[in-house]
Scaffold this active site. Structure first.
Site, mmCIF file in Angstrom:
data_model
loop_
_atom_site.group_PDB
_atom_site.id
_atom_site.type_symbol
_atom_site.label_atom_id
_atom_site.label_comp_id
_atom_site.label_asym_id
_atom_site.label_seq_id
_atom_site.Cartn_x
_atom_site.Cartn_y
_atom_site.Cartn_z
ATOM 1 N N GLN A 90 7.747 -20.396 22.719
ATOM 2 C CA GLN A 90 7.423 -19.353 21.576
ATOM 3 C C GLN A 90 8.537 -18.206 21.618
ATOM 4 O O GLN A 90 8.684 -17.451 20.955
ATOM 5 C CB GLN A 90 6.361 -19.000 21.350
ATOM 6 C CG GLN A 90 5.161 -20.082 21.241
ATOM 7 C CD GLN A 90 3.715 -19.791 20.992
ATOM 8 O OE1 GLN A 90 3.190 -19.300 20.010
ATOM 9 N NE2 GLN A 90 3.277 -19.731 22.405
ATOM 10 N N HIS A 107 10.473 -20.374 18.082
ATOM 11 C CA HIS A 107 10.664 -19.204 17.226
ATOM 12 C C HIS A 107 11.963 -18.532 17.474
ATOM 13 O O HIS A 107 12.094 -17.445 16.922
ATOM 14 C CB HIS A 107 9.440 -18.198 17.760
ATOM 15 C CG HIS A 107 8.115 -18.610 17.607
ATOM 16 N ND1 HIS A 107 6.985 -17.941 17.934
ATOM 17 C CD2 HIS A 107 7.675 -19.727 16.526
ATOM 18 C CE1 HIS A 107 5.956 -18.634 17.323
ATOM 19 N NE2 HIS A 107 6.305 -19.635 16.558
ATOM 20 N N CYS A 118 25.856 -18.179 4.345
ATOM 21 C CA CYS A 118 26.499 -19.431 4.588
ATOM 22 C C CYS A 118 25.549 -20.462 5.632
ATOM 23 O O CYS A 118 25.996 -21.536 5.700
ATOM 24 C CB CYS A 118 27.740 -19.462 5.059
ATOM 25 S SG CYS A 118 27.897 -18.637 6.734
ATOM 26 N N SER A 176 -1.495 -16.572 23.698
ATOM 27 C CA SER A 176 -3.030 -15.851 23.151
ATOM 28 C C SER A 176 -3.591 -17.060 22.365
ATOM 29 O O SER A 176 -4.792 -16.800 22.185
ATOM 30 C CB SER A 176 -2.914 -14.783 22.700
ATOM 31 O OG SER A 176 -1.935 -14.682 21.278
ATOM 32 N N ASN A 200 -3.263 -18.710 32.045
ATOM 33 C CA ASN A 200 -3.231 -17.588 31.467
ATOM 34 C C ASN A 200 -3.628 -16.500 32.363
ATOM 35 O O ASN A 200 -4.522 -16.918 33.230
ATOM 36 C CB ASN A 200 -4.003 -17.861 29.926
ATOM 37 C CG ASN A 200 -3.312 -17.071 29.085
ATOM 38 O OD1 ASN A 200 -2.585 -16.330 29.101
ATOM 39 N ND2 ASN A 200 -4.036 -17.296 27.857
ATOM 40 N N GLU A 202 -5.718 -14.145 30.677
ATOM 41 C CA GLU A 202 -7.130 -14.200 30.460
ATOM 42 C C GLU A 202 -7.216 -15.363 29.281
ATOM 43 O O GLU A 202 -6.271 -15.747 28.922
ATOM 44 C CB GLU A 202 -7.560 -12.929 29.666
ATOM 45 C CG GLU A 202 -7.461 -11.892 30.803
ATOM 46 C CD GLU A 202 -7.561 -10.352 30.191
ATOM 47 O OE1 GLU A 202 -7.655 -10.355 28.689
ATOM 48 O OE2 GLU A 202 -7.702 -9.379 30.605
#
Ligand code: BJW
Length: 245
Positions: A90, A107, A118, A176, A200, A202
């Site tokens: 992302q 993203h 264009c 997250s 992760n 958290e």
């Protein structure tokens, strides 16, 4: 082995690129509605360009960390063995590719400009302003960062859905679980009977959907995860040691 790995801002945090929703994160200091929507760009392109020029410069100065390097090693070794890795990020920085990994940017990317007249996309490493000229149609004032803002359609969704359906293991690293459609990939993986793993700092908002989780800094958890994957395969991350039905 067929792996699907999704990364988020947490993997680049230790490279000095701020996350969005952690305490002190970007969206605590800046209102995303004023900066990361097509309406904001329409309303105040000078402000939006200033924000993204600063972000682009921050990313340019950052270096890949041990987590990016570990995933690049995974990519190289899996390719050499004839296994498949789909690495989707992302993130709009280029730290995965600078570490040597092949990555899909759902993203978009900071270092690209898109012409709203264009549709052409161009590498863009310097400042972008309302006076910048499109190298293809040569019009000024129509370039924007090639980034997916809120309300816009994320890129490569067909390719991502196909890879997710074919994977043995889905792993999410440093995200997250707050922004869709990426936050929904874990549910899609579960639905397809694929094992799911969270790495992760958290627990994410969708942490309850993962079979197994490892909490800690990405520079510590990701190299260990990669070592285990390469020595034991994805079965090491399925709770009972067997593939889910
Ligand atoms: C560490 C760490 C360390 C820290 N080590 N870990 C209501 C319900 C459901 C959906 C919606 C809704 N209302 C609107 C929507 C849709 C909307 C959405 O999801 N909104 C939510 C906020 C509710 N989504 C969209 O609009 C998307 N488009 C869309 O849905 O189109 C429809 C469609 C879908 C599918 C097919 C076709 C059409 C577009 C979303 C665009 C997101 N854009 C941004 C900005 C990019 C530009 C920029 O950089 O400025 O993308 S927002 C921002 O969030 C950025 C990120 O990529 C994205 C995700 O953030 P991420 O990566 O998870 O970061 P954080 O900060 O949230 O988390 C960091 C994590 O790292 C934490 O867990 C930490 O613990 C951890 N961490 N340090 C390991 N050292």
């Amino acid at each position: 082995m067929d792996l699907f790995i999704l990364t988020g801002a947490g993997i680049s945090a230790e490279s000095g690129i701020g996350t969005f929703r952690d305490p002190g994160g970007l969206w605590e200091q800046h209102d995303p509605r004023q900066l990361a929507t097509p309406e904001a760009f329409e309303r105040d392109p000078i402000l939006v360009h200033r924000f993204y020029n600063w972000r682009r410069e921050t990313c340019r100065r950052a270096e890949p960390n041990e987590a990016h390097h570990a995933l690049a090693r995974l990519d190289r070794e899996m390719t050499a063995r004839g296994d498949r890795l789909m690495l989707v990020t992302q993130n709009v920085d280029d730290l995965h590719e600078r570490a040597g990994a092949r990555v899909v940017h759902m993203h978009g990317q900071h270092n690209e400009a898109r012409c709203t007249r264009c549709g052409s996309v161009h590498p863009w490493t310097g400042e972008m302003t309302v006076e910048s000229v499109c190298p293809t149609c040569e019009r000024a004032g129509r370039l924007r960062p090639n980034i997916v803002w809120f309300g816009e359609t994320p890129m490569h969704q067909g390719r991502i859905a196909a890879a997710l359906g074919a994977a043995d293991l889905f792993a999410a690293i440093g995200t997250s679980g707050a922004v869709y459609p990426a936050a929904g990939y874990v549910a899609a993986a579960r639905h397809a009977g694929i094992a799911t793993c969270e790495l992760n700092l958290e627990p994410a908002d969708n942490a309850g959907l993962f079979d197994i989780a490892f909490y800690g800094k990405a520079t510590e958890t990701v190299p260990r995860f990669v070592d285990t994957l390469l020595s034991e395969g994805p079965g090491a991350f399925v709770p009972d040691g067997a593939a889910r039905p």
